[in-house]
Design a protein around this motif. Structure first.
Motif, PDB file in Angstrom:
ATOM      1  N   CYS A 139       4.995   0.853  -1.453  1.00  0.00           N
ATOM      2  CA  CYS A 139       4.060   0.227  -2.398  1.00  0.00           C
ATOM      3  C   CYS A 139       4.646  -1.071  -2.940  1.00  0.00           C
ATOM      4  CB  CYS A 139       3.741   1.175  -3.550  1.00  0.00           C
ATOM      5  SG  CYS A 139       2.676   2.552  -3.108  1.00  0.00           S
ATOM      6  N   GLU A 166       5.323  -1.059 -13.060  1.00  0.00           N
ATOM      7  CA  GLU A 166       5.187   0.400 -13.162  1.00  0.00           C
ATOM      8  C   GLU A 166       5.953   1.098 -12.031  1.00  0.00           C
ATOM      9  OE1 GLU A 166       1.598   3.632 -12.570  1.00  0.00           O
ATOM     10  OE2 GLU A 166       1.094   1.743 -13.576  1.00  0.00           O
ATOM     11  N   ILE A 167       5.804   0.578 -10.830  1.00  0.00           N
ATOM     12  CA  ILE A 167       6.477   1.163  -9.670  1.00  0.00           C
ATOM     13  C   ILE A 167       7.987   1.000  -9.779  1.00  0.00           C
ATOM     14  CG2 ILE A 167       6.827   0.846  -7.179  1.00  0.00           C
ATOM     15  CD1 ILE A 167       3.738   0.440  -7.038  1.00  0.00           C
ATOM     16  N   ALA A 199       0.055   5.763  -8.046  1.00  0.00           N
ATOM     17  CA  ALA A 199       0.393   4.342  -7.965  1.00  0.00           C
ATOM     18  C   ALA A 199      -0.106   3.755  -6.647  1.00  0.00           C
ATOM     19  CB  ALA A 199       1.896   4.143  -8.116  1.00  0.00           C
ATOM     20  N   LEU A 216       1.315  -3.532 -11.860  1.00  0.00           N
ATOM     21  CA  LEU A 216       1.571  -2.306 -11.106  1.00  0.00           C
ATOM     22  C   LEU A 216       2.989  -2.316 -10.533  1.00  0.00           C
ATOM     23  CD1 LEU A 216       0.573   0.398 -10.047  1.00  0.00           C
ATOM     24  CD2 LEU A 216      -0.489  -0.829  -8.126  1.00  0.00           C
ATOM     25  N   LYS A 248      -3.790   3.341  -6.881  1.00  0.00           N
ATOM     26  CA  LYS A 248      -4.127   2.179  -7.719  1.00  0.00           C
ATOM     27  C   LYS A 248      -4.028   0.899  -6.904  1.00  0.00           C
ATOM     28  CE  LYS A 248      -2.412   3.722 -12.218  1.00  0.00           C
ATOM     29  NZ  LYS A 248      -1.426   3.422 -13.267  1.00  0.00           N
ATOM     30  N   LYS A 272       2.691  11.031  -9.499  1.00  0.00           N
ATOM     31  CA  LYS A 272       2.767   9.682 -10.076  1.00  0.00           C
ATOM     32  C   LYS A 272       2.818   8.617  -8.980  1.00  0.00           C
ATOM     33  CE  LYS A 272       5.239  10.647 -14.390  1.00  0.00           C
ATOM     34  NZ  LYS A 272       6.497  10.402 -15.122  1.00  0.00           N
ATOM     35  N   SER A 273       3.619   8.864  -7.967  1.00  0.00           N
ATOM     36  CA  SER A 273       3.730   7.862  -6.899  1.00  0.00           C
ATOM     37  C   SER A 273       2.448   7.801  -6.067  1.00  0.00           C
ATOM     38  CB  SER A 273       4.950   8.127  -6.019  1.00  0.00           C
ATOM     39  OG  SER A 273       4.832   9.355  -5.358  1.00  0.00           O
TER      40      SER A 273
END
Length: 144
Positions: A13, A53-54, A125, A50, A128, A121-122
Motif C-alpha cells: 500500500c 496512517e499506513i 487501509a 493515508l 481505503k 486495520k491493514s
C-alpha cells in the motif's frame, strides 16, 4: 502468518501511494482545467493522509515503508512524458491518471487476495486506497 501478511500488505500500500503521489505531481503542472487540477490535488492530499496512517501501522510492527520498484517508476515516467510530449491536454492527463488508477486498483486487489492473513486495520487501509483510486477515476472521467 497474520504479522507477515499485515506487513507485506501495508508495504505494498505504501509503495502504491508513493507511486500515485509521484504520478499526480508529475502531471499537475500541465493541467489547465481548474476542476481537474483540484480533483488531482485533493486526491494527492488524501493519499498523503493515508500514507501517514499506513506508516503509523508499519511502525507498530517496527517496519518501514516500501518504495515502488525502479522498473515501475521508470515505465510510468517514460509513458507519461512521451504522451505529454505529444499531447499535453487535460484529456491526455485524465487518460494517464485513469490508467494508473486502474492499475493500482488491480494490483491492490491482488495483494488483498494474496495476503488474506493480514489484520483488519491493514485490509481497511488497502480498501481505503482502492476507494481513493476509484473515486479519482470517477471524478476525472468527464475529462476523457
Amino acid at each position: 502468518m497474520i504479522k507477515q501478511d499485515t506487513i507485506k500488505l501495508l508495504r505494498e500500500c505504501d509503495a502504491g501511494i508513493k507511486m500515485g503521489v509521484a504520478s499526480i505531481d508529475e502531471v499537475l503542472g500541465f493541467v489547465n482545467h481548474k476542476e481537474l487540477k483540484d480533483s488531482l490535488a485533493r486526491c494527492r492530499d488524501q493519499h498523503e493522509k493515508l500514507r501517514a496512517e499506513i506508516e503509523g501501522l508499519l511502525s507498530e510492527y517496527h517496519h518501514e515503508g516500501k518504495e515502488p520498484t525502479p522498473m515501475a517508476k521508470g515505465m510510468s515516467w517514460v509513458k507519461t512524458n512521451m504522451k505529454l510530449a505529444m499531447d499535453d491536454s487535460d484529456q491526455t492527463i485524465a487518460g494517464l491518471m485513469t490508467d494508473g488508477c486502474n492499475m493500482g486498483v488491480k494490483t491492490l486487489s491482488m495483494y488483498l487476495n494474496q495476503y488474506q492473513g493480514a489484520d483488519q486495520k491493514s485490509k481497511n487501509a488497502a480498501r481505503k486506497l482502492i476507494d481513493l483510486e476509484e473515486k479519482l477515476t470517477a471524478d476525472i472521467r468527464k475529462f476523457l
